[in-house]
Design an enzyme around this catalytic site. Structure first.
Site, PDB file in Angstrom:
ATOM      1  N   ASP A  78      43.498  20.802 -32.752  1.00  5.99           N
ATOM      2  CA  ASP A  78      44.296  20.121 -33.901  1.00  5.99           C
ATOM      3  C   ASP A  78      43.508  20.058 -35.297  1.00  5.99           C
ATOM      4  O   ASP A  78      44.054  20.531 -36.609  1.00  5.99           O
ATOM      5  CB  ASP A  78      44.940  18.845 -33.567  1.00  5.99           C
ATOM      6  CG  ASP A  78      45.571  18.257 -34.691  1.00  5.99           C
ATOM      7  OD1 ASP A  78      46.793  18.643 -35.138  1.00  5.99           O
ATOM      8  OD2 ASP A  78      45.265  17.210 -35.396  1.00  5.99           O
ATOM      9  N   LYS A 110      46.349  13.887 -30.838  1.00  7.26           N
ATOM     10  CA  LYS A 110      45.087  13.109 -30.970  1.00  7.26           C
ATOM     11  C   LYS A 110      45.389  11.726 -30.571  1.00  7.26           C
ATOM     12  O   LYS A 110      44.262  11.321 -30.098  1.00  7.26           O
ATOM     13  CB  LYS A 110      45.176  12.973 -32.675  1.00  7.26           C
ATOM     14  CG  LYS A 110      44.445  14.272 -33.363  1.00  7.26           C
ATOM     15  CD  LYS A 110      44.587  14.031 -34.881  1.00  7.26           C
ATOM     16  CE  LYS A 110      46.026  14.133 -35.410  1.00  7.26           C
ATOM     17  NZ  LYS A 110      46.283  14.898 -36.630  1.00  7.26           N
ATOM     18  N   ARG A 141      46.834  24.796 -41.500  1.00  4.06           N
ATOM     19  CA  ARG A 141      48.277  24.525 -42.098  1.00  4.06           C
ATOM     20  C   ARG A 141      48.298  23.990 -43.397  1.00  4.06           C
ATOM     21  O   ARG A 141      48.990  24.419 -44.193  1.00  4.06           O
ATOM     22  CB  ARG A 141      48.940  23.125 -41.212  1.00  4.06           C
ATOM     23  CG  ARG A 141      49.154  23.998 -39.735  1.00  4.06           C
ATOM     24  CD  ARG A 141      49.790  23.109 -38.690  1.00  4.06           C
ATOM     25  NE  ARG A 141      50.718  22.105 -39.236  1.00  4.06           N
ATOM     26  CZ  ARG A 141      51.025  20.666 -38.934  1.00  4.06           C
ATOM     27  NH1 ARG A 141      50.109  20.124 -38.131  1.00  4.06           N
ATOM     28  NH2 ARG A 141      51.807  20.106 -39.308  1.00  4.06           N
ATOM     29  N   SER A 148      50.604  17.636 -33.096  1.00 12.79           N
ATOM     30  CA  SER A 148      49.565  17.183 -33.995  1.00 12.79           C
ATOM     31  C   SER A 148      49.089  15.831 -33.910  1.00 12.79           C
ATOM     32  O   SER A 148      48.130  15.424 -33.678  1.00 12.79           O
ATOM     33  CB  SER A 148      49.312  17.598 -35.323  1.00 12.79           C
ATOM     34  OG  SER A 148      48.677  17.200 -36.158  1.00 12.79           O
ATOM     35  N   HIS A 156      50.412   4.556 -34.937  1.00 14.10           N
ATOM     36  CA  HIS A 156      50.093   5.579 -36.048  1.00 14.10           C
ATOM     37  C   HIS A 156      51.430   5.551 -37.125  1.00 14.10           C
ATOM     38  O   HIS A 156      52.451   5.191 -36.809  1.00 14.10           O
ATOM     39  CB  HIS A 156      49.982   6.669 -35.216  1.00 14.10           C
ATOM     40  CG  HIS A 156      49.972   7.911 -36.158  1.00 14.10           C
ATOM     41  ND1 HIS A 156      48.851   8.585 -36.776  1.00 14.10           N
ATOM     42  CD2 HIS A 156      50.928   8.946 -36.838  1.00 14.10           C
ATOM     43  CE1 HIS A 156      48.956   9.416 -37.560  1.00 14.10           C
ATOM     44  NE2 HIS A 156      50.112   9.792 -37.638  1.00 14.10           N
TER      45      HIS A 156
HETATM   46  N1  URA Z   1      49.517  13.940 -39.502  1.00 14.13           N
HETATM   47  C1  URA Z   1      48.917  14.662 -38.713  1.00 14.13           C
HETATM   48  O1  URA Z   1      47.918  14.098 -38.047  1.00 14.13           O
HETATM   49  N2  URA Z   1      49.520  15.576 -38.349  1.00 14.13           N
HETATM   50  C2  URA Z   1      50.256  16.574 -39.068  1.00 14.13           C
HETATM   51  O2  URA Z   1      50.538  17.597 -38.718  1.00 14.13           O
HETATM   52  C3  URA Z   1      51.024  15.626 -40.059  1.00 14.13           C
HETATM   53  C4  URA Z   1      50.629  14.378 -40.382  1.00 14.13           C
END
Ligand code: URA
Length: 449
Positions: free
Chosen positions: A162, A188, A169, A184, A83
């Site tokens: 999320d 995931k 957000r 967050s 990621h």
């Molecule tokens: N990427 C995400 O998946 N979540 C965040 O809060 C910021 C960047």
């Protein structure tokens, strides 16, 4: 029985939230019992007051438990994902996923779309005619077993809390909080079920985290969540002050990724792709394969073709090309000493490569091609940047974004390394080379520290 107002007040006043309050508030928000306005007040309180590592761990857990976890046990190879916290010209996933698959691991890369000046992996791949981002869970598992790599849209059942909270957000000025970002991302990724995870945590003007210390704090929080869930995690801290590679924009980035998969492409893309692949393979327990050699052998390109075709794409079809190209030339002899990632990212976005709101379309052909990179010697009149676009009305905004974002000077200037550091967990403890912030309260606004 809990009350949302009590939870908000507690965090507003700087108190720690107990586990049962965290579980309740995430579950109640997912079910619509806690209202958006209450959750936005709580998110703002977290932005200002931070959370300690126990709260972050519990918050992440509650978000994972809001949905289902993918079970990758049937895949038949070690699974490992990557990621990136997002950057300008960051197309690394495109060559990386097929490369790691060609080396013997399976890469389940469930991705999102771009928002703001950073591009999204799905937007890039959707430049390929026929390519399909949405796959059902059985298709994901079948492709992972057959091909070893899948890049697709995240499924609605993975960490739904999320999904809801991130959208909130985004419109309430509460994205920039290390506890909220870390939970967050990791909720995931853990729900996705990969056996290990490599994170590319970026710092610099084109990144979420503008400074190295802030990126390091985020990386440490991310790795620690991995430790708490017994997931091996490595975080590479990488420079995002200059665009990665030369191409910024969806189809332009796909073309550059294919160059890399064919054994060419810009040196920084190759360096980062190989560094991330090496780390992923190590975590997957594959230590007898050299990813640099696999990349130059053409095996990763063959895997790319399989991966694109498996999702309906035609890897041989021409990519969309822009109707108009404006060239910016060097005003003098010297060196390109500055090429600011944020300026280039905003220019590409204004040309149509990105979106301002989730529902906006993107122009796959739009973007910026950086013909020179910092440190390159240039002469008067030499093309430095190409702006690719469709509508003349978009050009002025892009040109103004680039104002002051590049410079040609007599000296070449200096740059730090692309990969500044790596933070790893051992499944038990976080290993870092300087002090960690794991036991302190993370993410407080500077005034509250
Ligand atoms: N990427 C995400 O998946 N979540 C965040 O809060 C910021 C960047």
């Amino acid at each position: 029985m809990f009350s949302a107002v009590d939870v908000i007040r507690a965090k507003r006043d700087g108190l720690e939230l107990p586990d049962d309050q965290i579980d309740w508030v995430i579950d109640a928000y997912t079910r619509g019992v806690v209202a958006d306005e209450q959750m936005s007040a709580l998110a703002m309180a977290i932005c200002c007051r931070g959370m300690n590592s126990r709260e972050i761990a519990r918050w992440t857990n509650a978000m994972i438990d809001s949905g289902e976890r993918l079970s990758l046990g049937s895949v038949g190879r070690p699974t490992v994902d990557k990621h990136s916290t997002g950057g300008v010209g960051d197309k690394i996933t495109l060559p990386l996923a097929p490369l790691v698959a060609a080396c013997g691991a399976a890469v389940p890369q469930l991705s999102g779309r771009g928002l703001g000046h950073t591009g999204g992996t799905l937007d890039k791949l959707e430049s390929i005619p026929g390519w399909r981002a949405s796959l059902a869970e059985p298709e994901i598992l079948a492709q992972l077993s057959a091909v070893g790599a899948v890049i697709c849209a995240t499924t609605p059942t993975l960490a739904p809390a999320d999904r809801k909270l991130y959208a909130l957000r985004d419109v309430t000025g509460t994205v920039e909080s290390i506890p909220l970002i870390a939970s967050s991302i990791m909720s995931k990724k853990i729900a996705e079920g990969a056996g290990a995870l490599v994170l590319d945590v970026k710092f610099g003007s084109g990144a979420f985290m503008k400074t190295y210390p802030a990126a390091r704090e985020l990386a440490t929080a991310l790795v620690e969540i991995g430790t708490q869930h017994s997931v091996p995690v490595s975080a590479l801290l990488t420079d995002m002050s200059v665009p990665l590679g030369r191409a910024v924009g969806n189809a332009l980035e796909v073309a550059e990724s294919i160059e890399v998969l064919r054994g060419g492409g810009p040196a920084d893309i190759v360096e980062l792709t190989v560094a991330l692949a090496q780390e992923m393979l190590t975590l997957a327990g594959i230590t007898d394969v050299d990813p640099a050699q696999v990349l130059s052998s053409g095996a990763a390109h063959e895997k790319w073709t399989e991966m694109i075709e498996a999702q309906g794409g035609n890897p041989a079809a021409p990519l969309p090309a822009a109707a108009r190209v404006r060239v910016i030339e060097s005003p003098s002899d010297g060196y390109l000493s500055t090429l600011d990632a944020y300026a280039v990212g905003v220019a590409a976005w204004r040309l149509g490569a990105g979106r301002a709101r989730k529902e906006d379309p993107v122009d796959h052909a739009a973007g910026v091609q950086c013909l020179a990179k910092p440190g390159d010697r240039v002469v008067t009149g030499q093309p430095l940047l190409e702006l690719h676009y469709t509508h003349e009305s978009l050009l002025a905004g892009a040109l103004s974004a680039l104002d002051g974002g590049w410079a040609v000077t007599a000296g070449a200037g200096t740059r730090g390394p692309l990969v500044r550091d790596v933070i790893r967990n051992t499944g038990v403890a976080v290993v870092v080379s300087t002090t960690t912030a794991t036991n302190s309260t993370l993410g407080q606004a500077p005034s509250a520290r």
